[in-house]
Design a protein around this motif. Structure first.
Motif, PDB file in Angstrom:
ATOM      1  N   GLN A 113      11.853   1.133  -4.270  1.00 43.47           N
ATOM      2  CA  GLN A 113      12.991   1.058  -3.355  1.00 43.47           C
ATOM      3  C   GLN A 113      12.691   0.125  -2.187  1.00 43.47           C
ATOM      4  OE1 GLN A 113      15.104   4.685  -2.099  1.00 43.47           O
ATOM      5  NE2 GLN A 113      13.937   5.775  -3.671  1.00 43.47           N
ATOM      6  N   LEU A 114      11.489   0.246  -1.639  1.00 42.94           N
ATOM      7  CA  LEU A 114      11.122  -0.591  -0.505  1.00 42.94           C
ATOM      8  C   LEU A 114      11.050  -2.058  -0.914  1.00 42.94           C
ATOM      9  CD1 LEU A 114      10.376  -0.325   2.500  1.00 42.94           C
ATOM     10  CD2 LEU A 114       7.978  -0.376   1.795  1.00 42.94           C
ATOM     11  N   ALA A 115      10.457  -2.330  -2.063  1.00 40.92           N
ATOM     12  CA  ALA A 115      10.373  -3.704  -2.536  1.00 40.92           C
ATOM     13  C   ALA A 115      11.755  -4.295  -2.788  1.00 40.92           C
ATOM     14  CB  ALA A 115       9.531  -3.767  -3.803  1.00 40.92           C
ATOM     15  N   THR A 116      12.659  -3.497  -3.329  1.00 43.23           N
ATOM     16  CA  THR A 116      14.019  -3.975  -3.579  1.00 43.23           C
ATOM     17  C   THR A 116      14.719  -4.360  -2.282  1.00 43.23           C
ATOM     18  OG1 THR A 116      14.244  -2.653  -5.596  1.00 43.23           O
ATOM     19  CG2 THR A 116      16.282  -3.334  -4.503  1.00 43.23           C
ATOM     20  N   ILE A 117      14.524  -3.551  -1.248  1.00 50.63           N
ATOM     21  CA  ILE A 117      15.116  -3.868   0.050  1.00 50.63           C
ATOM     22  C   ILE A 117      14.502  -5.135   0.628  1.00 50.63           C
ATOM     23  CG2 ILE A 117      15.186  -3.118   2.464  1.00 50.63           C
ATOM     24  CD1 ILE A 117      15.645  -0.268   1.435  1.00 50.63           C
ATOM     25  N   ASP A 118      13.171  -5.190   0.666  1.00 53.95           N
ATOM     26  CA  ASP A 118      12.491  -6.286   1.348  1.00 53.95           C
ATOM     27  C   ASP A 118      12.638  -7.618   0.635  1.00 53.95           C
ATOM     28  OD1 ASP A 118      11.658  -4.485   3.233  1.00 53.95           O
ATOM     29  OD2 ASP A 118       9.594  -4.323   2.492  1.00 53.95           O
ATOM     30  N   ILE A 119      12.599  -7.600  -0.671  1.00 61.12           N
ATOM     31  CA  ILE A 119      12.562  -8.859  -1.423  1.00 61.12           C
ATOM     32  C   ILE A 119      13.950  -9.373  -1.772  1.00 61.12           C
ATOM     33  CG2 ILE A 119      11.777  -9.919  -3.580  1.00 61.12           C
ATOM     34  CD1 ILE A 119       9.356  -7.999  -3.452  1.00 61.12           C
ATOM     35  N   PHE A 120      14.862  -8.464  -2.070  1.00 57.26           N
ATOM     36  CA  PHE A 120      16.171  -8.902  -2.568  1.00 57.26           C
ATOM     37  C   PHE A 120      17.329  -8.687  -1.588  1.00 57.26           C
ATOM     38  CE2 PHE A 120      13.731  -7.709  -6.408  1.00 57.26           C
ATOM     39  CZ  PHE A 120      13.685  -8.944  -7.013  1.00 57.26           C
ATOM     40  N   ASN A 121      17.149  -7.806  -0.591  1.00 55.60           N
ATOM     41  CA  ASN A 121      18.302  -7.428   0.239  1.00 55.60           C
ATOM     42  C   ASN A 121      18.000  -7.373   1.726  1.00 55.60           C
ATOM     43  OD1 ASN A 121      20.295  -6.546  -2.000  1.00 55.60           O
ATOM     44  ND2 ASN A 121      18.427  -5.424  -2.507  1.00 55.60           N
ATOM     45  N   ALA A 122      16.948  -8.024   2.160  1.00 52.07           N
ATOM     46  CA  ALA A 122      16.493  -7.877   3.545  1.00 52.07           C
ATOM     47  C   ALA A 122      17.541  -8.276   4.574  1.00 52.07           C
ATOM     48  CB  ALA A 122      15.220  -8.689   3.759  1.00 52.07           C
ATOM     49  N   ASP A 123      18.421  -9.210   4.228  1.00 60.86           N
ATOM     50  CA  ASP A 123      19.396  -9.709   5.197  1.00 60.86           C
ATOM     51  C   ASP A 123      20.708  -8.933   5.195  1.00 60.86           C
ATOM     52  OD1 ASP A 123      20.087 -10.537   2.662  1.00 60.86           O
ATOM     53  OD2 ASP A 123      20.829 -12.504   3.298  1.00 60.86           O
ATOM     54  N   GLY A 125      23.189  -5.667   5.797  1.00 60.60           N
ATOM     55  CA  GLY A 125      23.297  -4.608   6.794  1.00 60.60           C
ATOM     56  C   GLY A 125      22.851  -3.257   6.278  1.00 60.60           C
ATOM     57  N   TRP A 126      23.283  -2.899   5.082  1.00 56.79           N
ATOM     58  CA  TRP A 126      22.920  -1.583   4.560  1.00 56.79           C
ATOM     59  C   TRP A 126      21.416  -1.457   4.383  1.00 56.79           C
ATOM     60  CZ3 TRP A 126      20.025  -1.033   0.230  1.00 56.79           C
ATOM     61  CH2 TRP A 126      20.001  -2.086  -0.682  1.00 56.79           C
ATOM     62  N   ALA A 127      20.758  -2.582   4.018  1.00 56.08           N
ATOM     63  CA  ALA A 127      19.315  -2.550   3.804  1.00 56.08           C
ATOM     64  C   ALA A 127      18.575  -2.341   5.119  1.00 56.08           C
ATOM     65  CB  ALA A 127      18.855  -3.845   3.145  1.00 56.08           C
ATOM     66  N   LYS A 128      19.035  -2.993   6.172  1.00 54.16           N
ATOM     67  CA  LYS A 128      18.400  -2.819   7.474  1.00 54.16           C
ATOM     68  C   LYS A 128      18.535  -1.382   7.963  1.00 54.16           C
ATOM     69  CE  LYS A 128      19.195  -7.648   8.734  1.00 54.16           C
ATOM     70  NZ  LYS A 128      19.931  -8.596   9.605  1.00 54.16           N
ATOM     71  N   GLU A 129      19.651  -0.755   7.676  1.00 56.63           N
ATOM     72  CA  GLU A 129      19.846   0.638   8.071  1.00 56.63           C
ATOM     73  C   GLU A 129      19.002   1.584   7.219  1.00 56.63           C
ATOM     74  OE1 GLU A 129      23.964   1.578   7.932  1.00 56.63           O
ATOM     75  OE2 GLU A 129      24.533   0.125   9.475  1.00 56.63           O
ATOM     76  N   ARG A 130      18.877   1.274   5.962  1.00 52.35           N
ATOM     77  CA  ARG A 130      18.185   2.148   5.013  1.00 52.35           C
ATOM     78  C   ARG A 130      16.667   2.019   5.078  1.00 52.35           C
ATOM     79  NH1 ARG A 130      17.564   6.670   2.132  1.00 52.35           N
ATOM     80  NH2 ARG A 130      16.976   6.339  -0.047  1.00 52.35           N
ATOM     81  N   ARG A 131      16.163   0.841   5.460  1.00 48.18           N
ATOM     82  CA  ARG A 131      14.732   0.586   5.329  1.00 48.18           C
ATOM     83  C   ARG A 131      13.835   1.583   6.074  1.00 48.18           C
ATOM     84  NH1 ARG A 131       9.996  -1.498   6.592  1.00 48.18           N
ATOM     85  NH2 ARG A 131       8.967  -2.856   5.069  1.00 48.18           N
TER      86      ARG A 131
END
Length: 223
Positions: A113-123, A125-131
């Motif tokens: 989950q963390l890798a998916t956020i950081d590598i594919f969705n870092a920019d 909004g939902w990823a920044k809230e979820r991380r």
């Protein structure tokens, strides 16, 4: 001869992480020779390959007797044939299986989950809230994992096994972060695993076609 499918090339962030390395490493530890069958994007969706790997992923495995997909299952299959990866006694085998599945079921989903956020969705909004929540979950699992390892070198009865192949691979997927530095027992564990000659051979074999592709097409490295 054993055949393992692998990709001809993947972007730099995925190099060393593609799951055929798990199978390559297991085969190296077991002293079993194999050929890698390299595929590209054009091959993944062909009926012939989907018959071998229904999701178009790698690795797929065949040894003349069986055909398999799913890296964890393949590593377990190899381990059952090798004392280097799984002991002969029932209690020892059970512990290896337990930690092998712990890597895939109790640790990997959170790291993934963390890798998916950081590598594919870092920019996004939902990823920044979820991380922050996902990182907290990862850290909780790592705390538990480090406690479980304790002073031992390896997870299953302090003997290197197939379980360590899976666990190390999962933990390596945190290397785009500095999180593991906060868990020195686990950081040392990963370094110890990566220092094994069998891992070094497996990594070199996975990277070899990527380097060849990049030499032929420098624009791949440039992005």
């Amino acid at each position: 001869m054993i055949q393992v499918t692998a990709f001809k090339w993947v972007p730099p962030f995925a190099q060393g992480s593609v799951r055929d390395i798990r199978v390559r490493w297991a085969l190296e530890e077991a002293g079993l020779g194999y050929d890698d069958h390299l595929i590209g994007p054009e091959d993944k969706s062909t009926p012939a390959y989907r018959a071998l790997q229904p999701f178009g992923q790698v690795p797929a495995y065949r040894d003349g007797k069986v055909e398999m997909f799913e890296s964890g299952a393949i590593v377990l299959w190899i381990a059952q044939k090798s004392d280097a990866l799984m002991p002969a006694d029932e209690a020892g085998r059970a512990m290896v299986m337990t930690w092998l599945f712990a890597a895939m079921n109790s640790i990997e989903p959170f790291v993934g989950q963390l890798a998916t956020i950081d590598i594919f969705n870092a920019d996004k909004g939902w990823a920044k809230e979820r991380r922050p929540e996902v990182e907290a979950m990862v850290r909780k699992r790592l705390t538990d994992l480090q406690t479980a390892l304790g002073d031992r070198k390896w997870f299953a009865n302090d003997r290197f096994s197939a379980a360590d192949i899976l666990m190390t691979h999962v933990l390596r997927d945190l290397r785009h972060t500095d999180i593991l530095a906060d868990y020195p027992g686990l950081a040392d564990y990963v370094a110890r695993s990566e220092a094994r000659p069998a891992f070094q051979r497996a990594l070199a074999d996975q990277l070899k076609p990527f380097r060849a592709a990049e030499a032929a097409r420098p624009e791949l490295v440039a992005g």
